[in-house]
Design a protein around this motif. Structure first.
Motif, PDB file in Angstrom:
ATOM      1  N   GLU A 181       0.846  -1.181   0.000  1.00  0.00           N
ATOM      2  CA  GLU A 181       0.000   0.000   0.000  1.00  0.00           C
ATOM      3  C   GLU A 181       0.890   1.243   0.000  1.00  0.00           C
ATOM      4  O   GLU A 181       2.080   1.167   0.300  1.00  0.00           O
ATOM      5  N   HIS A 217       6.222  -0.298   4.380  1.00  0.00           N
ATOM      6  CA  HIS A 217       4.853  -0.192   3.880  1.00  0.00           C
ATOM      7  C   HIS A 217       4.059  -1.442   4.240  1.00  0.00           C
ATOM      8  O   HIS A 217       4.624  -2.518   4.453  1.00  0.00           O
ATOM      9  N   ASN A 220      -0.277  -5.817   1.341  1.00  0.00           N
ATOM     10  CA  ASN A 220      -1.692  -6.157   1.212  1.00  0.00           C
ATOM     11  C   ASN A 220      -1.817  -7.572   0.660  1.00  0.00           C
ATOM     12  O   ASN A 220      -1.299  -7.871  -0.421  1.00  0.00           O
ATOM     13  N   HIS A 286      -3.330  -1.041  -5.005  1.00  0.00           N
ATOM     14  CA  HIS A 286      -4.326  -1.183  -3.953  1.00  0.00           C
ATOM     15  C   HIS A 286      -4.906   0.202  -3.659  1.00  0.00           C
ATOM     16  O   HIS A 286      -4.179   1.102  -3.228  1.00  0.00           O
ATOM     17  N   CYS A 288      -6.307   1.839  -1.338  1.00  0.00           N
ATOM     18  CA  CYS A 288      -6.551   2.142   0.070  1.00  0.00           C
ATOM     19  C   CYS A 288      -5.290   2.804   0.602  1.00  0.00           C
ATOM     20  O   CYS A 288      -4.229   2.742  -0.035  1.00  0.00           O
ATOM     21  N   ASN A 289      -5.411   3.460   1.753  1.00  0.00           N
ATOM     22  CA  ASN A 289      -4.239   4.113   2.351  1.00  0.00           C
ATOM     23  C   ASN A 289      -3.476   4.967   1.338  1.00  0.00           C
ATOM     24  O   ASN A 289      -2.298   4.754   1.071  1.00  0.00           O
ATOM     25  N   GLY A 291      -3.827   5.119  -1.854  1.00  0.00           N
ATOM     26  CA  GLY A 291      -3.687   4.602  -3.211  1.00  0.00           C
ATOM     27  C   GLY A 291      -4.464   5.428  -4.220  1.00  0.00           C
ATOM     28  O   GLY A 291      -4.076   5.544  -5.389  1.00  0.00           O
TER      29      GLY A 291
END
Length: 346
Positions: A181, A217, A220, A286, A288-289, A291
């Motif tokens: 991520e 990091h 995922n 990904h 999320c976070n 992205g």
């Protein structure tokens, strides 16, 4: 099923994933209509309820943990909806204290056995379906070990934009290929807090292995690609470090900073970085976070802002698909209409 439809349609599309190999759905349970639908569409499936989990005390403790979190969240939602953002921070701390107190008292009074019968088992089954279903592949290896050279193990909440053959061609050694991520594991992030907690609880086992800082990091687990023998080894290592290494209490160690199965996979990589290889963002993104900060959506396609490249796989973890119009409209179709279209319900 809507996510699955988007998944396999883009995977098989000649203009996108262009995948001609076998697809197998891993699940802890599938209804007969869904099994029939998959069979009609040439999709294999493997059902494994992962029964060994239910014989462990961990299952009851996770069930109790989920029960306590639900009780506390419900109580605070009914009383704290009017609080200011500053008060929300205090409310979060109060929730954590309340949950820790309730959980500790329930364990001391052996309440987890009673709660297991009432709500705990059902809560754990939901938890198992979300967090442990990938372990079902372990009971599949005996029948596939000699039939497939490489395996792409992935979640269903993703789409494919370019031929997946590009991904398989990257695998030329015995490492596991995964994707990170965007966010770093730095102070102020949830993963940083959970890592610090884990290191405090298990200083001899974890303090030297957990990577943190601007260059660390989150791994995922939504996508794992490797040769078949490496995948089998990795899944066994993952199972072992989660349930047989004496650190399974991290699943319920704190109401907010507890570990998920993904944290244990990240720990495996921290311990043995030479056994993993990071996929580039042009292959896997990904969303999320942060992205979403490096991609933009245009006419249903997701492009890197920096160079207009289409990542081969775009993953929408944590319902991040809700932020994108075309994907959202696909997932939010009428359930009945979609099931009719799939031939599951008539």
């Amino acid at each position: 099923m809507l996510q699955l439809k988007a998944f396999y349609e883009t995977l098989r599309s000649e203009r996108k994933g262009n995948f001609k190999g076998d697809i197998c759905i891993l699940s802890t349970s599938l209804t007969k209509p869904v099994q029939d639908f998959l069979s009609r569409d040439g999709i294999k499936y493997h059902i494994d309820p992962i029964e060994f989990l239910f014989s462990s005390s961990l299952a009851k403790k996770i069930g109790l943990f989920e029960h306590v979190r639900n009780v506390v969240n419900t109580a605070f939602q009914s009383t704290c909806h009017h609080l200011s953002p500053y008060s929300d921070i205090a409310a979060q701390r109060c929730k954590e204290v309340a949950a820790i107190s309730l959980f500790s008292r329930a364990i001391a009074n052996r309440e987890h056995t009673r709660i297991w019968q009432v709500t705990g088992k059902a809560l754990f089954e939901t938890y198992r379906n979300k967090h442990f279903s990938k372990l079902g592949i372990l009971s599949l290896f005996d029948s596939i070990r000699n039939d497939y050279d490489k395996i792409l193990l992935c979640d269903g909440d993703m789409i494919f934009q370019r031929p997946v053959s590009e991904l398989f061609e990257l695998v030329n050694d015995d490492r596991a290929y995964v994707g990170d991520e965007i966010n770093s594991i730095t102070p102020g992030t949830g993963i940083y807090r959970s890592n610090r907690l884990a290191a405090r609880l298990h200083p001899k086992k974890l303090s030297k292995d957990l990577s943190m800082g601007p260059n660390a990091h989150e791994l995922n687990v939504g996508v794992i690609l490797s040769r078949t023998n490496r995948m089998e080894q990795l899944m066994n290592e993952w199972k072992s470090i989660m349930f047989e290494n004496g650190i399974e209490d991290l699943f319920y160690a704190h109401p907010s900073d507890f570990w998920h199965e993904q944290d244990y996979m990240r720990l495996l990589r921290d311990m043995n970085p030479e056994k993993f290889c990071n996929l580039p963002t042009t292959s896997l993104m990904h969303l999320c976070n942060q992205g979403n900060t490096v991609l933009r959506e245009e006419n249903g396609l997701f492009k890197m802002k920096s160079n207009e490249v289409l990542p081969t796989i775009v993953h929408f973890p944590g319902a991040s698909w809700k932020n994108y119009h075309n994907i959202k409209s696909y997932y939010m179709k009428s359930i009945l209409t979609s099931l009719n279209g799939l031939g599951i319900y008539k």
